[in-house]
Design an enzyme around this catalytic site. Structure first.
Site, PDB file in Angstrom:
ATOM      1  N   ALA A 219       0.801  -1.229   0.000  1.00 58.33           N
ATOM      2  CA  ALA A 219       0.000   0.000   0.000  1.00 58.33           C
ATOM      3  C   ALA A 219       0.837   1.284   0.000  1.00 58.33           C
ATOM      4  O   ALA A 219       0.284   2.370  -0.146  1.00 58.33           O
ATOM      5  CB  ALA A 219      -0.971   0.000   1.180  1.00 58.33           C
ATOM      6  N   GLU A 220       2.151   1.182   0.154  1.00 54.82           N
ATOM      7  CA  GLU A 220       2.988   2.375  -0.006  1.00 54.82           C
ATOM      8  C   GLU A 220       3.273   2.654  -1.483  1.00 54.82           C
ATOM      9  O   GLU A 220       3.763   3.716  -1.854  1.00 54.82           O
ATOM     10  CB  GLU A 220       4.332   2.204   0.718  1.00 54.82           C
ATOM     11  CG  GLU A 220       4.288   2.590   2.184  1.00 54.82           C
ATOM     12  CD  GLU A 220       3.299   1.763   2.976  1.00 54.82           C
ATOM     13  OE1 GLU A 220       3.372   0.521   2.924  1.00 54.82           O
ATOM     14  OE2 GLU A 220       2.425   2.359   3.630  1.00 54.82           O
TER      15      GLU A 220
ATOM     16  N   THR B 128      -4.308  -3.184   2.384  1.00 55.81           N
ATOM     17  CA  THR B 128      -3.731  -4.527   2.268  1.00 55.81           C
ATOM     18  C   THR B 128      -3.843  -5.294   3.584  1.00 55.81           C
ATOM     19  O   THR B 128      -3.748  -4.727   4.668  1.00 55.81           O
ATOM     20  CB  THR B 128      -2.261  -4.451   1.833  1.00 55.81           C
ATOM     21  OG1 THR B 128      -1.578  -3.511   2.655  1.00 55.81           O
ATOM     22  CG2 THR B 128      -2.159  -4.027   0.380  1.00 55.81           C
TER      23      THR B 128
ATOM     24  N   ASP C  23      -0.808   6.493   7.530  1.00 60.86           N
ATOM     25  CA  ASP C  23      -0.295   5.118   7.462  1.00 60.86           C
ATOM     26  C   ASP C  23      -0.671   4.346   8.724  1.00 60.86           C
ATOM     27  O   ASP C  23       0.079   3.507   9.213  1.00 60.86           O
ATOM     28  CB  ASP C  23       1.232   5.097   7.247  1.00 60.86           C
ATOM     29  CG  ASP C  23       1.775   3.687   7.018  1.00 60.86           C
ATOM     30  OD1 ASP C  23       0.994   2.806   6.622  1.00 60.86           O
ATOM     31  OD2 ASP C  23       2.978   3.477   7.262  1.00 60.86           O
TER      32      ASP C  23
ATOM     33  N   ASN D  13       3.506  -2.209  16.052  1.00 55.77           N
ATOM     34  CA  ASN D  13       3.517  -2.643  14.661  1.00 55.77           C
ATOM     35  C   ASN D  13       3.160  -4.128  14.586  1.00 55.77           C
ATOM     36  O   ASN D  13       2.302  -4.600  15.327  1.00 55.77           O
ATOM     37  CB  ASN D  13       4.861  -2.276  14.026  1.00 55.77           C
ATOM     38  CG  ASN D  13       4.732  -2.054  12.530  1.00 55.77           C
ATOM     39  OD1 ASN D  13       4.344  -2.963  11.795  1.00 55.77           O
ATOM     40  ND2 ASN D  13       5.032  -0.860  12.062  1.00 55.77           N
TER      41      ASN D  13
ATOM     42  N   CYS E 270      14.806   2.956   2.463  1.00 59.82           N
ATOM     43  CA  CYS E 270      15.539   1.691   2.687  1.00 59.82           C
ATOM     44  C   CYS E 270      16.955   1.912   3.217  1.00 59.82           C
ATOM     45  O   CYS E 270      17.467   1.111   3.992  1.00 59.82           O
ATOM     46  CB  CYS E 270      15.626   0.883   1.404  1.00 59.82           C
ATOM     47  SG  CYS E 270      14.059   0.199   0.859  1.00 59.82           S
ATOM     48  N   HIS E 271      17.610   2.991   2.732  1.00 62.82           N
ATOM     49  CA  HIS E 271      18.998   3.238   3.140  1.00 62.82           C
ATOM     50  C   HIS E 271      19.074   4.257   4.273  1.00 62.82           C
ATOM     51  O   HIS E 271      20.148   4.782   4.552  1.00 62.82           O
ATOM     52  CB  HIS E 271      19.832   3.706   1.944  1.00 62.82           C
ATOM     53  CG  HIS E 271      20.154   2.598   0.979  1.00 62.82           C
ATOM     54  ND1 HIS E 271      21.151   1.687   1.210  1.00 62.82           N
ATOM     55  CD2 HIS E 271      19.590   2.252  -0.201  1.00 62.82           C
ATOM     56  CE1 HIS E 271      21.198   0.824   0.195  1.00 62.82           C
ATOM     57  NE2 HIS E 271      20.267   1.136  -0.669  1.00 62.82           N
TER      58      HIS E 271
ATOM     59  N   MET F 128      18.808  -4.166  -5.118  1.00 62.17           N
ATOM     60  CA  MET F 128      18.955  -2.765  -5.517  1.00 62.17           C
ATOM     61  C   MET F 128      18.685  -2.665  -7.019  1.00 62.17           C
ATOM     62  O   MET F 128      19.554  -2.932  -7.841  1.00 62.17           O
ATOM     63  CB  MET F 128      20.379  -2.287  -5.185  1.00 62.17           C
ATOM     64  CG  MET F 128      20.706  -0.883  -5.677  1.00 62.17           C
ATOM     65  SD  MET F 128      19.616   0.390  -4.978  1.00 62.17           S
ATOM     66  CE  MET F 128      19.805   1.686  -6.227  1.00 62.17           C
TER      67      MET F 128
HETATM   68 CA    CA Z   1       1.861   0.931   5.472  1.00 60.07          CA
END
Ligand code: CA
Length: 711
Positions: free
Chosen positions: A206-207, A267, A332, A419, A636-637, A676
């Site tokens: 969903a992102e 989702t 979110d 979470n 991610c980084h 990557m």
């Molecule tokens: Ca999310």
């Protein structure tokens, strides 16, 4: 440097060879593995039997082991019985399953392993060979939360959207079915559940821009039995021919504009719980896509069934009821967090309830008969809403919570007050043990938002969350991030005790009848607390962060506690604030028993030095690079290019000083097999060079600060 993917298939072959070499004994041992797990044994699963047959221990998913050999009095004698090392240093989120003396688990990259649960001998492994580049489709690491076991088969979802059934004895594939449109950014990280001969599985994405649903497949054949979409088809689009068709108009009445461009989200990426009493499946539904409600639905409507729990008929998948914790979701705030079923005495009456502590910070107790909200209370500070109105079930939102008048600093935020990390409930103490956290995020409209096909599409301006360069400011911001293990009384809706951590993203929880609660933490400490008082009674240094939840089982009269160790997931991938960041070691499975004395050691991996680039870059280029980095790379980084160690710290990358090699990675995708992908679709060569300029500036700064810190 971080060759975590290199040679993975070679490793798989080595394992196969080892299994073959181990010969007859292993074959005999696993002959009847999991064949005793039937619909009846799942329905009557009881952790007192010493097995851990389903994701949450039993269908109620209380994660309570009715085992009393290990107690608050003797837990000091707990020691390692055996451990296993895996071939990946990415996040380990799985809850193992134990049936017929075999422990089944999954690792990052959706690999499945079977061990003799007593000796730790590896019986088999299975690698679905998920293509490395699919890592790009996931917001939150290439994790997997475990298998389901039933009728001689082991079921799991592969990251690329396949649902796969393996022979429980041999690990050989029985069937495999693709559950998603693989041209879209769907992923699977959640554990399947088996209900009445069907395998239930959801998905994530969903992102990026997908439409959520949950599917049920026949466990024998792998044929689709039913599917329920959590978001309606776009305006004017025809019905899906799915179980959700009946409620399309109910859903559509709560949306505006054309939400279908981004799928709408919703989702079902974690909680899927079977409620035997009402023969219904409770699904937790995720956030909207994009996050920003103004972009997704013109700022109008509740957007059913985003951020809700939905009850579905277990036979047909048809809608029964729903409860939406965050109407018009825009932060979110997924409501897909773990769900626990229990019988609670509330105001003198026995109620069959579900309990959930979703990202939005409220602990909900809901009547499973009809979805009516019984009570709700915040378990951490909530700046976005002051309370929940019990008459309407709706949150009372704070002024500017929807950032209509500029940036809003929200607590909790996208990483959640809680979470996916499983919570546990002890019917002995009547307490829920909840891994909670406090992580703020500044929400701002992305005024220049343009859809990026297959890319990160949340509709928020990330720059409001810039990572300060000034060390004092950095430390002040870091101090705002907290984590807790909270013992929560769900009837009184109040905290009984807490363990305070100085950071978020700690492990899932197990409660046992021995008056114990087990939890690992981000710093790699696996600990036992007294369930009634929260006193720390025992701990073990795992040498790597723990995020997964433990389980407990018994074999030959001995009680074991098992947990997957290995740090990763959304927080360390995206955050600049992970303490003492360094390359992660490979994940481990740790199994403990009283008097266990197995040897154990993890050597810490030292960081490579910062790569100091001699070339001078124009300040404007560095500035442009920062915006491009935070939008394209930071999720991610890590923000501010301060890598946590789960993925390579780009400030230390050998590619940084070589413009051509950098472009080959960033644009052309020369490292796509590691996850990557090339960003040619999203970035120009000039953009890539600006990002290099920004990261190079951060490498210089990192080296200067290291020197100033007195090295
Ligand atoms: Ca999310």
């Amino acid at each position: 440097m971080h060759g975590f993917m290199a040679g993975q298939h070679a490793f798989g072959r080595l394992i196969l060879a080892a299994v073959l070499a181990s010969g007859i004994a292993a074959c005999k041992k696993v002959e009847n593995s999991a064949s005793s797990v039937t619909a009846e044994s799942l329905a009557n699963a009881d952790t007192a039997s010493g097995e851990w047959l389903t994701h949450g221990g039993t269908y109620d998913e209380q994660r309570f082991a009715k085992l009393e050999q290990i107690t608050a009095e003797n837990v000091g004698d707990l020691g390692l019985a055996w451990s296993a090392e895996f071939d990946t240093n990415r996040g380990q989120e799985a809850t193992p399953i134990v049936a017929d003396g075999v422990l089944y688990t999954t690792t990052a990259w959706s690999k499945v392993f079977a061990f003799d649960a007593k000796t730790g001998e590896q019986l088999w492994s299975y690698d679905p060979e998920v293509p490395g580049e699919t890592a790009f489709k996931g917001c939150c690491d290439i994790v997997n939360r475990g298998v389901a076991v039933y009728d001689g088969k082991v079921f799991f979802g592969a990251f690329d959207g396949r649902l796969i059934a393996l022979d429980a004895g041999s690990g050989e594939e029985v069937w495999s079915t693709v559950t998603v449109d693989q041209s879209k950014p769907y992923t699977i990280t959640g554990a399947p559940r088996v209900v009445k001969g069907k395998v239930l599985i959801g998905n994530g994405g969903a992102e990026y821009g997908v439409r959520g649903y949950v599917s049920a497949y026949d466990a024998d054949s792998g044929d689709l039995a039913w599917r329920f979409y959590t978001v309606p088809p776009g305006p004017g689009a025809k019905a899906d021919g799915a179980a959700s068709d009946d409620v399309i108009e109910k859903m559509r009445a709560t949306w505006a504009g054309d939400w279908s461009e981004f799928g709408g989200g919703g989702t079902v990426w974690d909680a899927i719980v079977y409620d035997q009493e009402y023969d219904q499946v409770l699904i937790g539904v995720g956030n909207g896509s994009p996050w920003n409600h103004k972009i997704r639905s013109q700022g109008k409507g509740d957007n059913l069934f985003v951020s809700s729990v939905v009850a579905l008929d277990a036979e047909t998948g048809k809608y029964k009821w729903h409860y939406q914790g965050t109407p018009g979701e825009t932060w979110d705030f997924t409501q897909t967090q773990p769900i626990i079923l229990a019988d609670l005495e509330i105001e003198g009456a026995q109620r069959k309830v579900m309990m959930q502590a979703p990202k939005n910070g409220f602990f909900y107790v809901i009547d499973r008969k009809d979805g009516k909200l019984i009570s709700a209370r915040n378990f951490v500070p909530t700046t976005w809403a002051t309370s929940v109105d019990l008459a309407t079930g709706r949150p009372v939102e704070a002024p500017n919570a929807r950032f209509e008048n500029g940036p809003f600093l929200a607590l909790p935020s996208a990483l959640g007050a809680h979470n996916w990390h499983p919570m546990a409930y002890s019917p002995k103490t009547n307490l829920v043990y909840l891994p909670a956290q406090e992580v703020p995020f500044a929400y701002t409209d992305d005024k220049a938002f343009k859809p990026r096909e297959g890319g990160w599409n949340i509709g928020m301006d990330y720059l409001a969350n810039g990572v300060p360069e000034d060390p004092a400011q950095f430390r002040a911001l870091r101090a705002m991030l907290k984590g807790q293990l909270i013992a929560w009384d769900p009837v009184a809706q109040k905290e009984i005790w807490r363990v305070q951590y100085d950071g978020p993203w700690n492990g899932g929880v197990l409660a046992t009848a021995g008056n114990l609660v087990f939890q690992g933490n981000a710093k790699g400490e696996f600990a036992a607390f007294s369930a009634d008082k929260g006193e720390k009674l025992w701990s073990f240094d795992a040498g790597t962060g723990i995020i997964a939840a433990p389980i407990s089982y018994t074999i030959d009269g001995e009680q074991y506690v098992a947990v997957m160790a290995g740090y990763g997931g959304a927080y360390p991938l995206s955050s600049a604030f992970v303490d003492n960041p360094r390359p992660m070691p490979n994940g481990r499975l740790l199994v403990f028993k009283l008097g266990g004395k197995a040897p154990y050691k993890i050597e810490p991996i030292e960081n490579a030095p910062f790569n100091i680039v001699e070339q001078e870059f124009a300040p404007a280029t560095v500035q442009a690079g920062m915006a491009l980095y935070e939008t394209n790379c930071g999720v991610c980084h890590s923000g501010g290019a301060i890598g946590s160690g789960v993925l390579p710290d780009l400030r230390r990358s050998g590619y940084l000083s070589d413009a051509e090699a950098w472009k080959a990675v960033v644009i052309d995708g020369s490292l796509k097999d590691n996850g990557m992908v090339g960003f040619a679709k999203f970035l120009s060569a000039q953009d890539a060079e600006a990002i290099r300029a920004f990261v190079a500036s951060k490498a210089k700064l990192g080296a200067e600060q290291e020197k100033a810190d007195g090295n």
